[in-house]
Structure formats: structure tokens, C-alpha cells
Write a protein that holds these residues in place. Structure first.
Motif, PDB file in Angstrom:
ATOM      1  N   ASP A  34      36.239  -9.756  26.749  1.00 51.23           N
ATOM      2  CA  ASP A  34      35.499 -10.594  25.861  1.00 51.23           C
ATOM      3  C   ASP A  34      36.203 -10.894  24.702  1.00 51.23           C
ATOM      4  N   LEU A  35      36.212 -12.217  24.397  1.00 49.58           N
ATOM      5  CA  LEU A  35      36.994 -12.771  23.176  1.00 49.58           C
ATOM      6  C   LEU A  35      36.197 -12.698  21.737  1.00 49.58           C
TER       7      LEU A  35
ATOM      8  N   TYR B 202      31.675  -6.311  22.149  1.00 51.52           N
ATOM      9  CA  TYR B 202      32.208  -5.169  22.667  1.00 51.52           C
ATOM     10  C   TYR B 202      33.193  -4.576  21.913  1.00 51.52           C
ATOM     11  N   ARG B 203      33.191  -4.926  20.428  1.00 56.43           N
ATOM     12  CA  ARG B 203      34.416  -4.487  19.813  1.00 56.43           C
ATOM     13  C   ARG B 203      33.782  -3.121  18.775  1.00 56.43           C
ATOM     14  N   PHE B 204      32.994  -3.056  18.930  1.00 50.62           N
ATOM     15  CA  PHE B 204      32.315  -1.685  18.060  1.00 50.62           C
ATOM     16  C   PHE B 204      31.957  -0.451  18.651  1.00 50.62           C
TER      17      PHE B 204
ATOM     18  N   PRO C 204      30.769   0.610  29.038  1.00 57.45           N
ATOM     19  CA  PRO C 204      32.086   1.221  29.060  1.00 57.45           C
ATOM     20  C   PRO C 204      32.804   0.193  28.645  1.00 57.45           C
ATOM     21  N   ARG C 205      33.521   0.274  27.308  1.00 61.55           N
ATOM     22  CA  ARG C 205      34.292  -0.631  26.753  1.00 61.55           C
ATOM     23  C   ARG C 205      35.164   0.208  26.194  1.00 61.55           C
TER      24      ARG C 205
ATOM     25  N   ILE D 113      36.564  -5.014  28.109  1.00 59.79           N
ATOM     26  CA  ILE D 113      37.534  -4.904  26.794  1.00 59.79           C
ATOM     27  C   ILE D 113      37.075  -6.008  25.785  1.00 59.79           C
ATOM     28  N   GLY D 114      36.751  -5.356  24.867  1.00 59.14           N
ATOM     29  CA  GLY D 114      36.460  -6.138  23.494  1.00 59.14           C
ATOM     30  C   GLY D 114      37.555  -6.563  22.749  1.00 59.14           C
ATOM     31  N   ASN D 115      38.167  -7.832  23.195  1.00 56.51           N
ATOM     32  CA  ASN D 115      39.193  -8.304  22.511  1.00 56.51           C
ATOM     33  C   ASN D 115      39.298  -8.145  20.948  1.00 56.51           C
TER      34      ASN D 115
END
Lengths: 345, 345, 345, 345
Positions: B98-99, B103-105, B125-126, B144-146
């Protein structure tokens, strides 16, 4: 795998060659030269190359060695200098792709008249390096005189009409616009950032040296002696050329004939992107790539055809075209190293 | 060869993904989506893709099919939307990059506080997709939280100092500058050409959403709760981010320790170009590439370290990093599709 | 009507002075000088002046005559040269407004340390030419050391906080960005158009000469010895400076105190445009004018105040400020020749 | 002192009018209107006006009052709307200067054919507002149809040749280039900053509405029905138009006759700056001013004359020309409010 050298690697076209060759699977760069920076590392001259080409520049005076080590040399020197390299490599099997003007003219008198230097290699076995038009001759050429930037955009725009005999060759006007990288890397007041920013101007009206090069090709294609107006302009941007070309259609020519001329000449050309009648090329659409975008318009009020042509001056107008010619000369797939997506936005 | 789809392909990051994937030897694009342009051809939306991707956009509503057909999906949607895709693909083997921010936090409370939307996929699950720091976790991640554009430039700049415990984490100021492509492709008055040309301004002072993302990473690296100032600015150019990062060195820290921290963390990183102490990164040096250039300066008068970091916001700050993460996740050579020379000038 | 001369009229600041003075009802330009272009017509050097100033440039060697003919001389020379003019005019009634650094420092040791030249006019009767702060001293000054461009933007931003004792003077970071005209008109590779276009970078980190000038003013205003970080950057545009200034608020300082400090210092200042708390200055809003736009932000998470300041570097940062000082020194309305609308867009 | 109102003040031309009128000693702005922003303060729409014009916008529906209060109204509305204002003010002494197309055509059939709207004020007492050519008629006109931006640059370039009967009127090609402010302030994708930056393209080929306006003037000047090609292009900059105009010289015409034609028509014109034969106008040389720069070139190889013409599209191409017409209509010195130095660099 071919061994290649770049003579005059510190100009923008030379640096662009290095960029393209890095992703070419069949080319290995063996020597790079610069007279003003001999002994220095290219990545100190061009910081974007750091870690990619950390390679020492040598002097052209080592031409004997360069010739021995290289299957091909690309030349990115000012006009008048490439022919010295050509002479020096005359007896070697090394083949030459010159990005300058020295080997572009069939008639060296024309060269001497416009470039104001004596040509010292008049009998050079050479071919004009505009791949879409001279592919067959390029295959076995010893020396390829890579077409100029403005000329590539302009000739590709008008060639179908000239060849199909659809326009009056006495009515051609080419109004061309280029980004500032076309003026080279030499720092001079006219190209100082604040002088150009938010400004637009013409230069070289009625006397730019790309004029006879365009005339040579169109004369050959049409079979009619062609004299035209070519006016270059400077756009406050870095890369790109747009050529706007005007000509009177011959009486009775139908729009469909114009469409067909483009289809026939370029329908199978990978690097010519036909936007069709009423299409609008933009330099950004081809930036960083070897594509030439073409669109044409017909004005029934004046019976003129207006052809628009966009290229990246450093790619299809210089380094990309050189690599395309190299591919042809080596019998490789013409797209090798060049099949990339333009950089947008 | 992996089958990949791009969800939200008509934003600048989506288009940049298509550009990069075109030269990736192990990726095949199977689906591209757009809600506003479903049914249209991507090359009508992005004319530079003409002849390269003449592919129809479909709607996300076909997610079931997309999941079945894709080993990976790249998501280029506004925040709040990617988590819906993540939920929808929960039970499929499809992996997700994900750009956006969804999912970054680690702590979705932080996400909800700054992004003002409820997080509907809290147990996903990230892993945080900043390859140089989280490579091991990326290998097997489902999602994957880009990392964001500003955050990539800023975290890479400060990570060595945070990890080596060389700076006072309470004194960090990050002053960042971005080209306008970072604002997306939506036409709005503030990004209308004449409004920005020959102008410079800040925005989002003390409230930009990349702040907590930078804080999360630096807190983790330093082991100290980190709260900092981050100020973004808009540069009248298209691409590139430069981050200028300030922090007080802890008492007694020597310049050599600073140098060593960068060498240790990045000495073997292909995409991090260390210009060393007193080095000056420039966005043009990395334009069109996945490189991050770093230079650092120490001011003995104030005992501050000033770190400069340059990336292309659409490459290392978005699509390039996504492909780097994809390569890691697939066990490919990390450089696949990304080993290109920056476009200069 | 005052007779004025411009010494060093062919730099950008000199040309900007001529632009402003053309619409000044009480100034008449008598001499303009240039060493490199003496004998030439200014409109051959600056074509935009054609028909407006078709005036011959003379050499500084005619300083005796220049002094006799001029009530005021404006000096637009590189540092180290203005003090020679100052010495030469010592015994004449001619008053001097120097746009360079020679007369900006109270302590010439600081000047010599940062500028690496000996000061030959240490006892010159001079005042620092930042009108909003030193108006009273400017009135009768023999020599006015016009404030620098970055310094004007930065001092005006922080002066209210320094004077009202609201910030910790040890925590100041100034991150400034300038258009390329600030680098002068000399053509050099770093400022060659294609090198800067679509690029952004810092320069002079921790050693730019405007640093001690800002420190001098803030030390005086706060009564505390101030040492700070100042980082200049080059924006790919022609005109404008934005300064982003960071400092820790002292414990217990309320936002309203910050607001009040700005109101008190600048509420009646014509050329300071207060955008208030959370305001966003932009360089385009002041382009071509003598305005300085200020906005300030308070981050409760870090207790820092962030002040944004925008000027046109050639007007409020150079020629406009010089004319403002001239007006004060002559007892004219301060707005004479300067009451214009910024050029937008 | 004349009382003036600006109808449609929130477009770029309207804002530029306010900029110019601020320094006009004989004009007082009484009303400004906007339909989309009625009730708002103009300085909230245009922050550069803050503190200069903090004035409320009203709606055109108050036209009765506007007419009663105004000696002149300037209209900056899209075509089709100004004629409604003209009708509404028919019986009032208020005079009108329309910056749009509604009152530019003698033959409203031509207007209706190109603009695709019905003309509702066909018998309006009007004059074409290109001061250098129609000065006498402008003096007493009720309604002045201010010339368009491209048309001003193009007509001024070719008028001397048309009038002196030196060129073949069937051979005219006008290739024009404009900064993006010419496209107005409406935010649309094609004018989104990253789309245009580092790009160049044509638009409106063979169908731009300025074509018949140029033809009308040249037909009248030459006495020959003139049909020509006009091609506009978009330059990635904010302000400025350069027109490159091509025509065949009639047989036997000498270069000196060309020079003389320009001298005779413009020798005494304050706002026309003749750079002479072989001169190179640049848009930066006239930026922010009402000047039009002209240079002409003769190509003996093709017997074509190439005329270059540069203006600021918002000044001589819109607001400045409107004020020049206003001055003429009021019997003022034509330079009032317009005698400024172009902003360079």
C-alpha cells in the motif's frame, strides 16, 4: 557485447549517452574522454552518476588506444572536431557515430558555407543517421552522422508529405521550440537561470545551421530543391523540442491522403507515435524517451497542413537516436536499451 | 514472473509504478483500476503511456477477480480506502503493498488521531515499508505499508543518528521541500500553474500527517519517545524532495562518530548515496531514480548537526520504494527494475 | 528633488534600483557606474531598460565628479569595494546607501572574520539599514549599511519575539529559501538554467555570511548573545525569499503574547503585512513590492513557534529597502516610489 | 478624477487592472464585482492585494447602482456576458471598456460563427480597442472592445507591412506562444502545475478565436481580404506572449522599405519598442509593462519577412491596454499609470 567509447563525454549529450548505455545489455563503455576534465572522475563532473560511473576521463590524445579498444565510438564534440577523430580512426575497424554536424552533409560545400570551417574529411564513408529514413544505409556504415535535434523533429514531421508529394515545397515554414539543455552545458549570461525564467524568445532567425540539414533531407525525399524557413526558440524548460511545421497542400489533396502518408511511412515504426489528424503532441509525453510524437491538422480555410512534432532533444534528438543507430549498425533489436516509459510528470 | 495489479492507477504514484514495472523483468501487470475512469484506456488518461500500456482500467468492485489473478497488488488510493482492499483480500494469498498511510502505523490510535478516520483493519499483519530499515520484516509480510515521501527522506536522514544515540531527540526540526507532483493530480486552484510559478510557500505547519510517521520510526530507533517539528513546503518544480534536518549533538559527540554512524548503517546500501560530511545533495541528482542522497554538516558554533536528504518523491518516495519492497518480498535482487541512471538535466 | 547615483548599476540590485527610482517623484538619477561596462549604454546591458534609461555607464574612477553631483549614492558592489567608495566620499556631503555588507556590522572584527577581507573604514559613521528597526538612526546617517536579503526576512520574522523576550535564544534555527536572482548575474555552471530547473538544494550550510548579521540584530534586540543556525537554499525560480524560523517558546508563554508582540512591533508598519497566527506567506504575494509578509504558528506538542516570512529579495531584500531608507534619510514619506501592488501571478 | 468599476474583478485580467489602477492618479475604483465571490473581500481571493484593496466584491445584479456611480466600467467577463452589461448601461452616460471579445468585431456574424453565441447588442456604438491603430475613434467611443492578447501582439507585428502593402497577404503564418496566465484562473487538469512544467505544446490549431480578430484588422489595413494561419502554444511560464509572424515579401520589396514601414507607423509610439531589423524581442524585457517589443528579419533565401513581437499578455494584452484606452477616452496623457519599468529578472 560491443565495446564502446564516448568522445566528449561531459556535454549533456555525452552524459545522456552514459545514462542510456547503462541499461543497454549489449554495450560496455570502455573509455570516456574530455579535454577540459581529463584525469578527473566523471562523477565529479556529473554528481548524478556517482556510484554508477565512477570512471576516469581521459584525453582524446589517446585516440590510438581508444580505437584499439573500441568497436564503436560515439562522438559528442563541437562541430569541426569530430572529423579529426574520423580521420584518426580511418584505418581502424572502429565504427563511428558522431552526434555533431561534421558527417551529416552529402555536400561538404554546404557544410562549409553554414559552419564556416574547412571540412578535412570530405570523402568519409558516411550516412545520415536518421534511423526511420536511412535504416538500410546505417546497417553497414563506417561513419554515421547522427541527425540533429531540431532536424529530427522537423524531418520526421514533414517526410511523409514530402515523399508522397502532397505539399508545395516552396511554402514550408518550421517554427521550432527547444528546452535549454539544447544549448549545451557552457555557462553563459543568456542561459543564466534568472535571465530565462519566465521568458521566451527566438534566436538564429533565418540563419540557424539546422536549416540546410532539413533542406537536404526534404529535397531528397521530395525530389524538389527545397528552401524553407526555420526559426528556433528557447523555452524556459530543461528538455524537449516541439516543431510546428506549416506547408500549403497541393491542389486537390484530400485529408485522407495526408493520413495515409503518415500511416504508410510510420505505421510500423516503434519510436514514432502517431497521434493522428488533430492530435496534439506534448514534449512531456516523450520526456526521457526515444519517441517522436506526431499530430497533423488541416486548415480548410487556408489549405495549409500544420504538423506538430515532439521529441526529447537529448534522446531522440541526440543520445537515444545514436543508440538506435548503434543497434541498427550492430544488427541488434532497434529497441535495445531504449524501450522505456517517458518520465511523467 | 509475478502477476501484479495496480489499484488506483491514475494517480501520479500509480502511473510511476507502471513506468517502473515496464522495465521489471519479473513483474507482469494484469489489472489496473480506477473508479473515476473505469472502462477507459489508461493511455487516454496518461498520453505518455500510449503504445506502451494501452490497457483498460477496471473498477475495484472486481476485487475478487483481481485477487485471484494477482500475486501482488499495489495500492495507490487515498488513505482510508486501502484498508478496505486489505480486508477484502484477507483470505487470499495475494500480498499487498500500500503506497498510502493505512498500514504505516503500529498504533492505529495514532493513525486515527491524525487521519480522522476509523481504522477498520487494526489487526492486519503488516510491516512498515522502508526497505533499508525493515528489510527482514518485509520479506514475508502479507501487507507492506510503504513509507511516505517526506518520511522516507526524513527518516533515512536521521536514522543513523537516532540509532547510534548521537543526538538529543527533543531538538529535532525537519524542514522539508517538495515538488508539486507530491500534491497529486487533482486540479485545484493552489496548484494551478500560474499560482505556483515563481512562488514558494509552506503548508501544513505543525499539523502535517507525515509527522507521526517520522516520530514512530525515530522513537523505535532511538528508544526515546520522539516529538519533533516537521514543516513541508511547496517548490515550484515537478519532482523531488529535499529534507533539511536539524538536531543538537549530545555533549562530546565527535564528527567522526557522526560519519561512522552513516557508514555503518548505509555503507552497503545500494540506494543510499552517501555524499559524506559537508556534502550537498540535490534533487536533480536523483530525479527519476530510487536513490536517496545524504550529506551532513556539523556546526561547531551551535553543536547542531544538519542533515540534507534528497529523493525523487515519486520513486524512492513512492513507486520505486514499492518496487524495492516488492523485490524484497519476492526474494528478488533488490535492484530489479530500479538500476537506472537519474535523468539529468 | 534629490540627485542620486548608482555605483555598480549592472548587477540585479542595481537594475532594480533603476526600476524603482524611475517612479520616484523626488529622485533624479545623475550617474550610473560599471567597471566592466564603462562607456556602454545601460540599455545594451539590460534590454528591458531600452527607451527608459538610455544612459551611459561611467567608471568609478570618476568618483570625485560623482560625489560633487550627487546628494546620495547607492552602492551595488561586491563586499570589500563599497568601503573604498565610503572612504573616497568621506569629506563630501554626499550620503551613502550601501546594498552590500561593508557597513552592516557594528563590530568590524566580525566582518573581517566572516568576509575574509580587511576593513579599511572601521570608524565610518554608519547605521544598519533595516528601516522598521533602525528608523530613527537612519534619519541622519551619513552611511547606511542596507540590510541583506536573507537577513531582512529573518530578522523581521524573529525581532518581535526577541524583543519581547518570548523565546529561548539558544534554540533558533532559520531555514531560508531564495530565488536564483539572489546569486547575482554572473554566469556560472551551478546557476546555468538546465542545472537548476526542476532541482532544489541547500548551500552554505553553517557558514553563510548572513548568519552573523542576523545574530547581531537579534543579540541587540534580546539583550542575549545569540548564536543560531541559518541554512540557505536555492529555489528554481527567479525572485523571492521565504524564511522558516524555529525557536522554543519560553515556559509559560501564551499564544496571545506572541500575537501581541507582532502587533506591537508592526501594527503600524506599512511594509509589514501581518497574516496573523496560522498565516501562510508566499513569495508571490509580495513579488515586485517592498512588502514583508509574516505568519506565525505555535506547536503545542513541541512548544516551538514557527515563523514564516516572505519578501522579494531584490526589493525589500535590496533595492526597495534602499529606497525606503533613502526616503527616511531625506525626510520623505517612506512609501514614495514604493507604494505599488505586487505583480501577481 | 474618474470613477471606475471593474466588472468581473476576480479573473487575472481583473486583478491586473486593480494593480495598474492603484498607481493611476486620475482613476478611483468604486465598485468591483464577482458572481462567484459576491460578498467576499477581494483580498481573500487575491492575497497579494491585502492591505491595498480590502474591498468587498458585489454582484453584477447591482448594475443600476454601478452605472450611476461610475464614469467607466471595465469588463473582465467571459465572452457572451459583456454584451449584457453593455445593454444594461445603454442609456447611461457610463462608458465601457470590455476586455473580452463581445465588442471586437465590426461584423457580428463573424463573432457568432467563431464564438457560437448569439450577439444581442449588434448595433452597439463600439470601436476596436487597439490604441496604436484606432486612437482617434477611441477618443469618443461609448464602448471600446479592447483587443485580445494574441491579437495585439500579432496585429502590431504585421500592421506596418499590411498597411504599406509590402507582403503577400495570402502567405501569412502566425506562430504564437503564451504563458499560462492567458488561460485564466480556473483550475483544470491541463493547467495543473506538474502537467505543464518542463513541457511545451500547441492548442487550438486552425480554430482559435483570435484568428478572425487578426484577420479583421489586417484586412482593413491592407485593403485585401486576409485569411491566415494562427497557432497558439502554451509556454511553461506565467506571463508573456511572443508572436513569430511569417509572410512573403512582394517582389522587389527592399529591406529598407520594411524598416521604414515600422518607423513610420511606430516611430512616435511610446509603448512600441522597435528593436529594428534583426532585433530579438523577449517576453522578459516587457514583463509587467505595457510595452510591445518588435524586431524583424528578412530571409533573402526565401524572400520571407519574419516579425517577432513580445508583450505581457496581462498588460499590453489586457489590463494595460485597457488603461491606455481609458486614458485616450478621457483625454489624459496616454502613459498615465503605465509609465513603469518592466520587472527584470
Amino acid at each position: 557485447m560491443k565495446k564502446v567509447s564516448v568522445i566528449g563525454a561531459t556535454g549533456y549529450a555525452g552524459a545522456e549517452l552514459l545514462r542510456i548505455l547503462h541499461n543497454h545489455p549489449e554495450a560496455q563503455v570502455v573509455h570516456i574522454t574530455s579535454e577540459s576534465h581529463a584525469g578527473e572522475n566523471i562523477s565529479d563532473i556529473y554528481p548524478h552518476l556517482r556510484g554508477i560511473y565512477d570512471k576516469q576521463l581521459i584525453s582524446m590524445s589517446e585516440m590510438e588506444q581508444i580505437g584499439n579498444d573500441s568497436d564503436f565510438v560515439f562522438i559528442g564534440l563541437p562541430h569541426g572536431h569530430a572529423m579529426k577523430v574520423g580521420k584518426a580512426l580511418e584505418d581502424k575497424p572502429t565504427r563511428i557515430i558522431d552526434l555533431g554536424a561534421d558527417y551529416r552533409f552529402d555536400d561538404t560545400d554546404v557544410y562549409e558555407a553554414w559552419y564556416k570551417v574547412e571540412h578535412i574529411h570530405k570523402d568519409a564513408p558516411r550516412v545520415y543517421g536518421l534511423a526511420e529514413l536511412y535504416r538500410d544505409q546505417i546497417k553497414d556504415a563506417k561513419i554515421i552522422g547522427n541527425a540533429g535535434c531540431y532536424t529530427t523533429a522537423s524531418i520526421l514531421a514533414l517526410a511523409p508529405l514530402a515523399k508522397a508529394n502532397l505539399i508545395d515545397m516552396d511554402t514550408i515554414v518550421i517554427d521550432a521550440k527547444s528546452g535549454v539543455s539544447g544549448a549545451g552545458r557552457g555557462a553563459k549570461l543568456p542561459n543564466h537561470f534568472p535571465e530565462l525564467y519566465d521568458s521566451f524568445k527566438a534566436y538564429g532567425v533565418a540563419n540557424h545551421r539546422h536549416t540546410p540539414e532539413i533542406e537536404q533531407a526534404l529535397t531528397e525525399l521530395s525530389g524538389k530543391n527545397t528552401v524553407l524557413n526555420f526559426t528556433p526558440h528557447l523555452v524556459p524548460m530543461s528538455r524537449g523540442i516541439l516543431s510546428t511545421c506549416y506547408a500549403k497542400l497541393l491542389d486537390g489533396v484530400k485529408p485522407e491522403q495526408v493520413d495515409k502518408a503518415y500511416e504508410e511511412m510510420y505505421g510500423k515504426e516503434f519510436f514514432v507515435r502517431l497521434l493522428g489528424r488533430n492530435g496534439y503532441p506534448a514534449t512531456k509525453n516523450v520526456r526521457g524517451s526515444n519517441y517522436c510524437e506526431l499530430g497533423w491538422h488541416i486548415d480548410p480555410r487556408t489549405n495549409r497542413v500544420i504538423v506538430l512534432s515532439a521529441i526529447d532533444n537529448l534522446v531522440k534528438g541526440a543520445a537515444g537516436q545514436a543508440v538506435q543507430n548503434f543497434n541498427i549498425a550492430c544488427g541488434f533489436d532497434e529497441k535495445l536499451g531504449l524501450d522505456v516509459v517517458p518520465m511523467y510528470p
